[in-house]
Design an enzyme around this catalytic site. Structure first.
Site, PDB file in Angstrom:
ATOM      1  N   GLY A  46      16.566  -7.291  -2.706  1.00 54.45           N
ATOM      2  CA  GLY A  46      15.143  -8.047  -2.053  1.00 54.45           C
ATOM      3  C   GLY A  46      14.038  -8.057  -3.478  1.00 54.45           C
ATOM      4  O   GLY A  46      14.312  -7.422  -4.530  1.00 54.45           O
ATOM      5  N   GLN A  51       5.655  -7.824  -7.126  1.00 56.30           N
ATOM      6  CA  GLN A  51       6.458  -7.659  -7.894  1.00 56.30           C
ATOM      7  C   GLN A  51       6.643  -9.433  -9.055  1.00 56.30           C
ATOM      8  O   GLN A  51       7.680  -8.602 -10.150  1.00 56.30           O
ATOM      9  CB  GLN A  51       7.713  -7.724  -7.902  1.00 56.30           C
ATOM     10  CG  GLN A  51       8.369  -5.588  -7.097  1.00 56.30           C
ATOM     11  CD  GLN A  51       9.649  -5.447  -6.663  1.00 56.30           C
ATOM     12  OE1 GLN A  51       9.881  -5.960  -4.896  1.00 56.30           O
ATOM     13  NE2 GLN A  51      10.328  -5.193  -7.879  1.00 56.30           N
ATOM     14  N   CYS A  89      15.558  -1.312  -8.295  1.00 61.17           N
ATOM     15  CA  CYS A  89      14.846  -2.079  -7.760  1.00 61.17           C
ATOM     16  C   CYS A  89      14.705  -2.925  -9.736  1.00 61.17           C
ATOM     17  O   CYS A  89      14.721  -2.405 -10.675  1.00 61.17           O
ATOM     18  CB  CYS A  89      13.497  -1.094  -8.040  1.00 61.17           C
ATOM     19  SG  CYS A  89      11.934  -1.970  -7.414  1.00 61.17           S
ATOM     20  N   GLU A 132      11.750  -2.782   0.248  1.00 60.92           N
ATOM     21  CA  GLU A 132      10.341  -3.795   0.209  1.00 60.92           C
ATOM     22  C   GLU A 132       9.157  -3.373   0.447  1.00 60.92           C
ATOM     23  O   GLU A 132       8.034  -4.123  -0.405  1.00 60.92           O
ATOM     24  CB  GLU A 132      11.426  -4.895   0.303  1.00 60.92           C
ATOM     25  CG  GLU A 132      12.678  -5.602  -0.015  1.00 60.92           C
ATOM     26  CD  GLU A 132      12.686  -5.413  -1.620  1.00 60.92           C
ATOM     27  OE1 GLU A 132      11.233  -5.339  -2.568  1.00 60.92           O
ATOM     28  OE2 GLU A 132      13.300  -4.939  -2.058  1.00 60.92           O
ATOM     29  N   HIS A 135       6.745  -1.715  -1.209  1.00 62.55           N
ATOM     30  CA  HIS A 135       6.373  -2.278  -2.787  1.00 62.55           C
ATOM     31  C   HIS A 135       4.877  -2.583  -1.883  1.00 62.55           C
ATOM     32  O   HIS A 135       3.905  -2.497  -2.911  1.00 62.55           O
ATOM     33  CB  HIS A 135       7.008  -3.200  -2.576  1.00 62.55           C
ATOM     34  CG  HIS A 135       7.616  -3.230  -4.023  1.00 62.55           C
ATOM     35  ND1 HIS A 135       7.832  -2.295  -5.487  1.00 62.55           N
ATOM     36  CD2 HIS A 135       9.543  -3.214  -3.722  1.00 62.55           C
ATOM     37  CE1 HIS A 135       9.188  -1.941  -6.165  1.00 62.55           C
ATOM     38  NE2 HIS A 135       9.875  -2.543  -5.458  1.00 62.55           N
TER      39      HIS A 135
HETATM   40 CO    CO Z   1      12.042  -2.679  -5.863  1.00 65.49          CO
END
Ligand code: CO
Length: 151
Positions: A46, A51, A89, A132, A135
């Site tokens: 994911g 990001q 991650c 996710e 985040h």
């Molecule tokens: Co991540």
């Protein structure tokens, strides 16, 4: 479509709370298309918009058993049980850690056209969704991991 650079831990963009998506337009489509290219290339489970440096509530999840999903403005509306397992991650290269997550979640979200949906997820799919969504609130798995190792 294009591959975007994945921001690494230490960058403040990963620690911000993301904003709701209000415009379901070309900019969102381009972001989602690029996130797909990026997560496929990086072979991640994911990817969340921060990001790639975008502070919007957008994630993609790509889990073998379930397929590829785009979640816009996702919200976990219920959760059940518990599971403990390894996570990595794309923003924390070279490490993995053990994180406790719900076994099952119900997720309300919008698709790229703004249509509302509800989906139920369990096991690794539920884990990926929880990772996710964290985040989007500036939370990384390393904040929650009980144990971290070099991958
Ligand atoms: Co991540």
């Amino acid at each position: 479509m294009a591959i975007r650079n994945v921001v690494q831990v230490g960058d403040e963009v990963l620690r911000q709370r993301c904003f709701e998506v209000e415009n379901f337009d070309e900019t969102l489509f381009r972001l989602l298309d690029d996130m797909k290219d990026t997560v496929k290339k990086e072979q991640g489970a994911g990817l969340a918009a921060p990001q790639v440096g975008v502070l919007r509530r957008v994630v993609v999840v790509d889990v073998e058993e379930e397929g590829y999903f785009e979640f816009v403005n996702p919200v976990i509306t219920s959760q059940k049980g518990e599971q403990s397992g390894w996570e990595g991650c794309l923003s924390v290269r070279g490490k993995s850690g053990i994180v406790s997550r719900p076994m099952k979640v119900t997720l309300a979200y919008q698709d790229r056209n703004g249509e509302k949906h509800v989906i139920k997820a369990k096991g690794f799919f539920a884990r990926a969704i929880c990772h996710e969504l964290d985040h989007l609130d500036g939370v990384l798995y390393i904040d929650k991991a009980s144990h971290i190792e070099k991958a």
